[in-house]
Design a protein around this motif. Structure first.
Motif, PDB file in Angstrom:
ATOM      1  N   GLY A 231      37.875  77.329  26.785  1.00  0.00           N
ATOM      2  CA  GLY A 231      39.189  76.693  26.846  1.00  0.00           C
ATOM      3  C   GLY A 231      39.097  75.210  27.139  1.00  0.00           C
ATOM      4  O   GLY A 231      39.818  74.395  26.547  1.00  0.00           O
ATOM      5  N   LEU A 232      38.207  74.824  28.044  1.00  0.00           N
ATOM      6  CA  LEU A 232      38.058  73.405  28.400  1.00  0.00           C
ATOM      7  C   LEU A 232      37.516  72.589  27.230  1.00  0.00           C
ATOM      8  O   LEU A 232      37.993  71.479  26.957  1.00  0.00           O
TER       9      LEU A 232
ATOM     10  N   SER B  11      45.467  58.611  34.981  1.00  0.00           N
ATOM     11  CA  SER B  11      45.543  60.053  35.210  1.00  0.00           C
ATOM     12  C   SER B  11      44.688  60.806  34.196  1.00  0.00           C
ATOM     13  O   SER B  11      44.011  61.778  34.531  1.00  0.00           O
ATOM     14  N   SER B  12      44.730  60.343  32.957  1.00  0.00           N
ATOM     15  CA  SER B  12      43.949  60.988  31.902  1.00  0.00           C
ATOM     16  C   SER B  12      42.456  60.900  32.197  1.00  0.00           C
ATOM     17  O   SER B  12      41.729  61.893  32.056  1.00  0.00           O
ATOM     18  N   LEU B  13      41.984  59.724  32.618  1.00  0.00           N
ATOM     19  CA  LEU B  13      40.558  59.552  32.914  1.00  0.00           C
ATOM     20  C   LEU B  13      40.099  60.483  34.035  1.00  0.00           C
ATOM     21  O   LEU B  13      39.079  61.166  33.919  1.00  0.00           O
ATOM     22  N   LEU B  14      40.862  60.527  35.125  1.00  0.00           N
ATOM     23  CA  LEU B  14      40.470  61.351  36.271  1.00  0.00           C
ATOM     24  C   LEU B  14      40.535  62.832  35.917  1.00  0.00           C
ATOM     25  O   LEU B  14      39.657  63.611  36.305  1.00  0.00           O
ATOM     26  N   ALA B  15      41.582  63.231  35.182  1.00  0.00           N
ATOM     27  CA  ALA B  15      41.719  64.632  34.801  1.00  0.00           C
ATOM     28  C   ALA B  15      40.622  65.058  33.835  1.00  0.00           C
ATOM     29  O   ALA B  15      40.116  66.187  33.901  1.00  0.00           O
ATOM     30  N   LEU B  16      40.223  64.152  32.936  1.00  0.00           N
ATOM     31  CA  LEU B  16      39.129  64.455  32.016  1.00  0.00           C
ATOM     32  C   LEU B  16      37.811  64.599  32.759  1.00  0.00           C
ATOM     33  O   LEU B  16      36.994  65.466  32.441  1.00  0.00           O
ATOM     34  N   GLY B  17      37.601  63.737  33.762  1.00  0.00           N
ATOM     35  CA  GLY B  17      36.409  63.893  34.587  1.00  0.00           C
ATOM     36  C   GLY B  17      36.389  65.240  35.278  1.00  0.00           C
ATOM     37  O   GLY B  17      35.349  65.910  35.338  1.00  0.00           O
ATOM     38  N   PHE B  18      37.527  65.662  35.787  1.00  0.00           N
ATOM     39  CA  PHE B  18      37.646  66.965  36.439  1.00  0.00           C
ATOM     40  C   PHE B  18      37.400  68.100  35.448  1.00  0.00           C
ATOM     41  O   PHE B  18      36.617  69.028  35.718  1.00  0.00           O
ATOM     42  N   GLY B  19      38.048  68.031  34.293  1.00  0.00           N
ATOM     43  CA  GLY B  19      37.909  69.100  33.305  1.00  0.00           C
ATOM     44  C   GLY B  19      36.511  69.222  32.746  1.00  0.00           C
ATOM     45  O   GLY B  19      35.949  70.313  32.648  1.00  0.00           O
ATOM     46  N   MET B  20      35.904  68.082  32.371  1.00  0.00           N
ATOM     47  CA  MET B  20      34.565  68.150  31.807  1.00  0.00           C
ATOM     48  C   MET B  20      33.524  68.452  32.878  1.00  0.00           C
ATOM     49  O   MET B  20      32.469  69.022  32.594  1.00  0.00           O
TER      50      MET B  20
ATOM     51  N   MET C  60      33.377  64.024  37.749  1.00  0.00           N
ATOM     52  CA  MET C  60      32.728  64.872  36.759  1.00  0.00           C
ATOM     53  C   MET C  60      31.373  65.360  37.263  1.00  0.00           C
ATOM     54  O   MET C  60      31.067  66.560  37.171  1.00  0.00           O
ATOM     55  N   ILE C  61      30.555  64.455  37.790  1.00  0.00           N
ATOM     56  CA  ILE C  61      29.233  64.852  38.282  1.00  0.00           C
ATOM     57  C   ILE C  61      29.373  65.766  39.502  1.00  0.00           C
ATOM     58  O   ILE C  61      28.670  66.773  39.617  1.00  0.00           O
ATOM     59  N   GLY C  62      30.273  65.412  40.424  1.00  0.00           N
ATOM     60  CA  GLY C  62      30.448  66.220  41.623  1.00  0.00           C
ATOM     61  C   GLY C  62      30.893  67.639  41.314  1.00  0.00           C
ATOM     62  O   GLY C  62      30.344  68.607  41.851  1.00  0.00           O
ATOM     63  N   VAL C  63      31.867  67.775  40.417  1.00  0.00           N
ATOM     64  CA  VAL C  63      32.360  69.109  40.054  1.00  0.00           C
ATOM     65  C   VAL C  63      31.292  69.889  39.292  1.00  0.00           C
ATOM     66  O   VAL C  63      31.181  71.114  39.425  1.00  0.00           O
ATOM     67  N   SER C  64      30.486  69.203  38.485  1.00  0.00           N
ATOM     68  CA  SER C  64      29.459  69.894  37.698  1.00  0.00           C
ATOM     69  C   SER C  64      28.358  70.494  38.567  1.00  0.00           C
ATOM     70  O   SER C  64      27.549  71.294  38.090  1.00  0.00           O
TER      71      SER C  64
END
Length: 380
Positions: free
Chosen positions: A318-319, A353-362, A72-76
């Protein structure tokens, strides 16, 4: 921390800290901490019941929580252009992996949504969900920009084609809940992108037709709807126990770790963790959880009202809609306000999977809502 990072700090982290929405970060941090507490309270009885070590789910949750937050931090840290490119790569990879589940996936509860990668079990559609929201937003925005410039680019048609392809793959698994969330967000984006009113009516008719078709095509969908409308028509054990948990919790709850619903609910650590919160933490705490999710969504929308970039508005909108809608479905199912649907509560339920995908999305949502400056230094 705001005192430790000077406004004149021009490093990547320095610029990030002074441009990211720290209020949203704080709310997400509270949700994450609440999730760690509830998984620790709800999962030990579930693990013991299926013959696993007592703290198996707690350890796995904490083990995956770190990478999720790093993602999440890296993508942000990324720019909107980099977010778009990353989302495109992720979308293609996740779509391919989701197709692969149809041939080499592991069947669980009648659905083939998972594939094994060594010791890990991954649900690719969780990553497909946020990536598709960003990719479709770009094609909608690209179509609009081309039209404004007097050019032609079939962005809307491409977005429609990708949507139909994505839905077709998800329904083959089948995954009606994921299809519903993706469809709701996609329709909202298409509407905000300037969809003609006749198309809106047409899509509404198609949506109703799809729901009716799903009822008559998929027995598990029909069963859940029938049990929601008429509880006497089938087994409502999980929902009944969930409602009892909220009653037992009262205003202040029985105390962390003192609840009983987790002793009988098979998915107390995942699909019904909100019921555990209701019993052990009480009404006030559950309302605080609802408020945190509402704050993240509304704060995100408020940040977007000042942005002139259609792609950013559609993608981040959308996110945030996905984030809020997923929480709403989980809570509504636990309270019997919606038909029962196995869906995690973001950052609170157990689910790798949900945790990692949520980190990616947020992470993408945080990146898109960072304060940016125009050519003359004006904030937007």
């Amino acid at each position: 921390m705001s005192f430790a990072v000077a406004r004149t700090d021009s490093s990547i982290l320095g610029r990030w800290w002074w441009t990211v929405d720290r209020w949203t970060l704080a709310a997400l941090a509270c949700i994450v901490l609440m999730g760690a507490l509830l998984v620790a309270a709800a999962s030990p009885p579930v693990a013991q019941r299926i013959g696993l070590p007592t703290f198996y789910f707690v350890q796995r949750h904490l083990l995956l929580l770190g990478p999720s937050l790093l993602v999440m931090i890296g993508v942000s840290l990324l720019s909107p252009t980099s977010v778009r490119r990353l989302a495109m790569v992720c979308f293609l990879g996740a779509l391919g992996a989701t197709v692969l589940t149809l041939f080499a996936g592991v069947e669980i509860k009648g659905a083939t949504r998972w594939i094994h990668l060594g010791p890990l079990s991954v649900q690719p559609s969780e990553f497909l969900k946020p990536a598709f929201a960003v990719v479709s937003a770009w094609f909608f925005a690209r179509h609009h920009a081309a039209r404004e410039a007097g050019q032609r680019f079939p962005g809307n048609l491409i977005a429609i084609g990708l949507y139909l392809l994505t839905v077709a793959v998800l329904m083959k698994q089948p995954d009606f809940g994921m299809t519903f969330v993706i469809s709701a967000v996609w329709f909202a984006q298409f509407f905000l992108a300037g969809l003609p009113i006749l198309f809106v009516l047409g899509l509404a008719v198609m949506g109703v037709t799809a729901l009716v078709g799903a009822y008559f095509t998929f027995s598990h969908v029909a069963s859940r709807i029938d049990r929601f409308l008429n509880p006497a028509s089938g087994d409502t054990y999980q929902v009944d126990r969930s409602l009892e948990a909220f009653v037992n919790g009262g205003l202040l709850g029985t105390g962390p770790g003192q609840g009983k619903v987790k002793l009988s609910l098979p998915d107390a650590h995942a699909d019904f963790i909100f019921a555990v919160a209701g019993e052990e933490l009480g009404l006030f705490a559950t309302l605080a959880i609802v408020a945190l999710f509402g704050f993240v969504v509304l704060r995100g929308f408020q940040r977007l009202t000042r942005d002139q970039d259609l792609f950013v508005v559609l993608a981040a909108g959308g996110l945030f809609t996905q984030f809020g809608l997923q929480a709403l479905i989980h809570m509504g199912s636990s309270l019997h306000l919606l038909p029962a649907k196995g869906m995690t509560l973001p950052f609170i339920s157990f689910g790798g999977s949900s945790l990692l995908a949520l980190g990616f999305g947020m992470g993408m949502a945080l990146a898109l809502t960072r304060t940016r400056f125009g050519m003359h230094g004006d904030k937007r």
